[in-house]
Enzyme design. Structure first.
Site, PDB file in Angstrom:
ATOM      1  NE  ARG A 155      -3.964  -2.110   0.524  1.00 38.99           N
ATOM      2  CZ  ARG A 155      -4.450  -2.855  -0.452  1.00 38.99           C
ATOM      3  NH1 ARG A 155      -3.997  -2.684  -1.696  1.00 38.99           N
ATOM      4  NH2 ARG A 155      -5.367  -3.767  -0.211  1.00 38.99           N
ATOM      5  CB  CYS A 165       4.396 -10.475  23.609  1.00 37.88           C
ATOM      6  SG  CYS A 165       2.899  -9.490  23.371  1.00 37.88           S
ATOM      7  CB  CYS A 166       1.452 -11.388  27.296  1.00 38.57           C
ATOM      8  SG  CYS A 166       0.177 -10.480  26.376  1.00 38.57           S
ATOM      9  CB  CYS A 219       2.724  -7.840  28.293  1.00 41.00           C
ATOM     10  SG  CYS A 219       3.387  -8.140  26.630  1.00 41.00           S
ATOM     11  N   GLY A 237      11.392  36.908  58.717  1.00 44.13           N
ATOM     12  CA  GLY A 237      12.788  36.852  58.308  1.00 44.13           C
ATOM     13  C   GLY A 237      13.237  38.187  57.769  1.00 44.13           C
ATOM     14  CG  PHE A 254      13.923  43.673  48.154  1.00 44.92           C
ATOM     15  CD1 PHE A 254      14.528  44.565  47.286  1.00 44.92           C
ATOM     16  CD2 PHE A 254      13.574  42.426  47.673  1.00 44.92           C
ATOM     17  CE1 PHE A 254      14.769  44.232  45.965  1.00 44.92           C
ATOM     18  CE2 PHE A 254      13.811  42.080  46.356  1.00 44.92           C
ATOM     19  CZ  PHE A 254      14.412  42.988  45.494  1.00 44.92           C
ATOM     20  CD  GLU A 302      -0.574  32.001  48.135  1.00 42.14           C
ATOM     21  OE1 GLU A 302      -1.078  30.884  48.339  1.00 42.14           O
ATOM     22  OE2 GLU A 302      -0.107  32.348  47.023  1.00 42.14           O
ATOM     23  CG  ASP A 351      17.915  35.165  43.229  1.00 41.46           C
ATOM     24  OD1 ASP A 351      18.696  34.183  43.245  1.00 41.46           O
ATOM     25  OD2 ASP A 351      17.846  36.000  44.155  1.00 41.46           O
TER      26      ASP A 351
END
Length: 634
Positions: A28, A133-134, A144, A384, A388, A450, A496
């Site tokens: 084909r 195969c299986c 499989c 902390g 800045f 947030e 960063d």
């Protein structure tokens, strides 16, 4: 008609749609376009194609892979491959190995964004009602052999490339690449009905109150983050788009559905409930897939254990956990297994829900609000001291948790940042720390964001994580990669990226913070690669030598962040000073493989550390690769 990508004459094997059908092999002419594979009868004497014999829609293809040749196969059938789609496998025989490789490579790229790509395949033929195969006797039986999925493309295990990075697309492939999936609001339209997933209290006179479970009519999608809507009483106003789900979307209205929950988060919630048969349904790490997580005390295990079952789809589009029990919807499947174990360790006895979880962050504290009145802020404790200035935990209007960065004067180019803040507020993703607004009408200025209760990822790794399961560390990397993939899609650089610039929420999800802020730092020690504060340990050679920042320098930093995660917070190149790092990294030195990182994980890091920026993957590539690894662990 779509333009042809490939054309070749192959031997096609009949598909044996009935067990009694005899096998036949015919030449084909196969033509691959972006949308279809078509095959035609062919006249070898005239060199012309004749009648169309069949087509396969590209979007229906679930897998393409090699097939092991038959025993004593003739020369013309030595190079078979298979195209698996809804009707089963289509077996094709190439004339040479080179032609087979070419078609497999093109096909894998064309189908790499298909929705229903499978994880397992059959490496041998289906012959006379049996898989060779299986020896399974059901044609639709699960494969499989596991396919290794790399960034959305298939490869057979055993023929793995050293790098997980995909081959670069050709220009025509890049041009035909489908657009990214639209954000959730694209599923909505004016006039549609939405259901509130959370309560929302109006912040401004323009806002509309939301009550969980009630219906609202969408009037206008003003932008990505805020929609104008009306309630059942005709009241109109603005609502946060991430607080509602479109009616009819299905699972969000069920208590057992926990949409944005990772495997380790699910296990923590199930263990906390400590109920035999406790369960929930969550999104799998594989897009569009779902997983049932189940807690059991069966087998004499007093402490209990968690099991995870992927919800599968039949070729006909039905859902199942046990192959013989198929359902047209996930709610029907859950209802059945609430009464029948059917292959699982237990039936689904108790719904475990996180429906009372905290509402997600909104883009701003109300529609159009970006300038915050400092009188509405209450300072509670210091978190902390950053680049800045001091960062404090506080409340906005006495009820909303927020983090407040108090910018010390002279540390930031304030006017430039204030303009940028209006843009940054519109960035919203579940793995980015949301910017709520700024206080600019006094000094020092405040940045209000947030608040995440578990703090900095670096400290979390060092102080809270002990003997972590592999999936937990990979989930952390996934969170960061997805947040960064969103920034990448918005053409936004971080500059960063490091564990110290990520935060951890109360559920253990990781979010990226401080993206883009380094552009506004006025400290020469920080902005110059010769300065002691410059993030040398996270920087690629082109930044260290020429200060050339790009999305690819963020990729390098992500590789170092992964290394931090898998060493539980160790300092990169801990025995070298900055000068040594610049010299040695530029000469090819790379961080060693952490003990907790398997080769597949370390190979991702190495991909991020290619010398040439163009050879590094994108964040979208990384997110897909990490999702695939997570899916394998599930």
């Amino acid at each position: 008609m779509s333009e042809s990508i490939l054309e070749d004459i192959f031997v096609k094997r009949s598909q044996q749609k009935k067990k009694t059908s005899p096998l036949n092999y015919k030449e084909r002419l196969f033509i691959l376009t972006q949308n279809k594979i078509s095959y035609y009868d062919y006249d070898p004497e005239k060199g012309k194609k004749k009648g169309l014999k069949g087509t396969v829609d590209v979007e229906k293809i679930k897998c393409v892979a090699n097939v092991l040749p038959e025993v004593n196969a003739p020369a013309e059938r030595q190079y078979p491959f298979q195209i698996i789609y809804d009707e089963g496998p289509l077996y094709v025989f190439a004339k040479t190995e080179e032609v087979r490789k070419q078609w497999l490579h093109k096909l894998k790229h064309v189908v790499r964004f298909n929705k229903d790509l499978i994880q397992k395949y059959h490496p041998c033929f289906w012959v006379d009602g049996t898989w060779l195969c299986c020896q399974q006797e059901v044609k639709q039986a699960l494969g499989c052999r596991v396919l290794e999925v790399q960034n959305g493309a298939f490869s057979n295990k055993g023929s793995r490339r050293k790098s997980r990075k995909p081959l670069p697309p050709t220009p025509e492939e890049e041009a035909s690449r489908p657009p990214q999936p639209p954000p959730r609001q694209a599923e909505a339209a004016p006039g549609m009905t939405a259901i509130a997933e959370y309560d929302y209290t109006p912040v401004t006179d323009q806002d509309l109150a939301l009550h969980k479970g009630e219906e609202y009519t969408i009037l206008e999608m003003v932008d990505t983050n805020w929609w104008r809507a009306s309630d059942r009483n005709g009241m109109e106003g603005y609502i946060p788009s991430n607080y509602v789900v479109m009616a009819g979307n299905g699972l969000e209205t069920f208590d057992w559905y926990c949409k944005n929950m990772s495997r380790s988060q699910a296990e923590n919630l199930l263990r906390t409930e400590n109920k035999d048969g406790g369960f929930l349904v969550r999104e799998s790490s594989k897009a569009g897939k779902y997983t049932v997580s189940l807690f059991t005390k069966g087998g004499g295990d007093a402490a209990g254990s968690c099991r995870h079952y992927n919800i599968c789809l039949t070729p006909q589009g039905q859902f199942y956990l046990a192959e013989k029990h198929n359902f047209s919807s996930i709610p029907e499947l859950i209802t059945y297994h609430q009464h029948n174990a059917a292959g699982m360790v237990s039936r689904l006895k108790y719904t475990v829900s996180n429906q009372d979880r905290n509402a997600p962050s909104t883009a701003g504290l109300g529609y159009g609000v970006w300038e915050i009145d400092p009188r509405h802020l209450t300072f509670i404790r210091e978190l902390g001291n950053g680049q800045f200035g001091v960062v404090k935990y506080g409340k906005w209007q006495g009820q909303h948790d927020v983090a407040i960065k108090m910018i010390k004067e002279g540390s930031m180019s304030e006017d430039d940042f204030i303009e940028e803040a209006k843009v940054m507020m519109k960035l919203r993703h579940e793995n980015l720390v949301q910017l709520y607004g700024v206080c600019t009408k006094q000094r020092p200025i405040y940045i209000v964001t947030e608040f995440l209760s578990n703090g900095c990822l670096l400290n979390y790794l060092r102080e809270e994580v002990a003997n972590p399961p592999p999936i937990l560390l990979l989930e952390m990397c996934k969170d960061v990669s997805e947040g960064m993939a969103y920034l990448e899609s918005q053409q936004y650089l971080h500059r960063d990226l490091a564990a110290r610039n990520c935060l951890v929420d109360g559920n253990g999800s990781v979010k990226v913070t401080d993206f883009g802020l380094s552009r506004y730092v006025l400290d020469d020690e920080y902005t110059s690669s010769a300065g002691s504060k410059f993030p040398v340990r996270w920087s690629p050679p082109e930044v260290l030598l020429y200060c050339r920042f790009s999305s690819k320098s963020d990729i390098w930093a992500f590789g170092v962040l992964m290394w931090e995660v898998y060493t539980l917070g160790r300092m990169p190149y801990e025995r070298l000073n900055n000068t040594d790092i610049v010299n040695k990294v530029s000469s090819g030195l790379r961080l060693y493989r952490p003990q907790l990182a398997k080769e597949a994980i370390y190979s991702i890091m190495l991909d991020c550390w290619h010398d040439k920026p163009e050879e590094r993957p994108t964040f979208q590539d990384l997110a897909v690769t990490i999702q695939d690894l997570l899916y394998e662990l599930q």
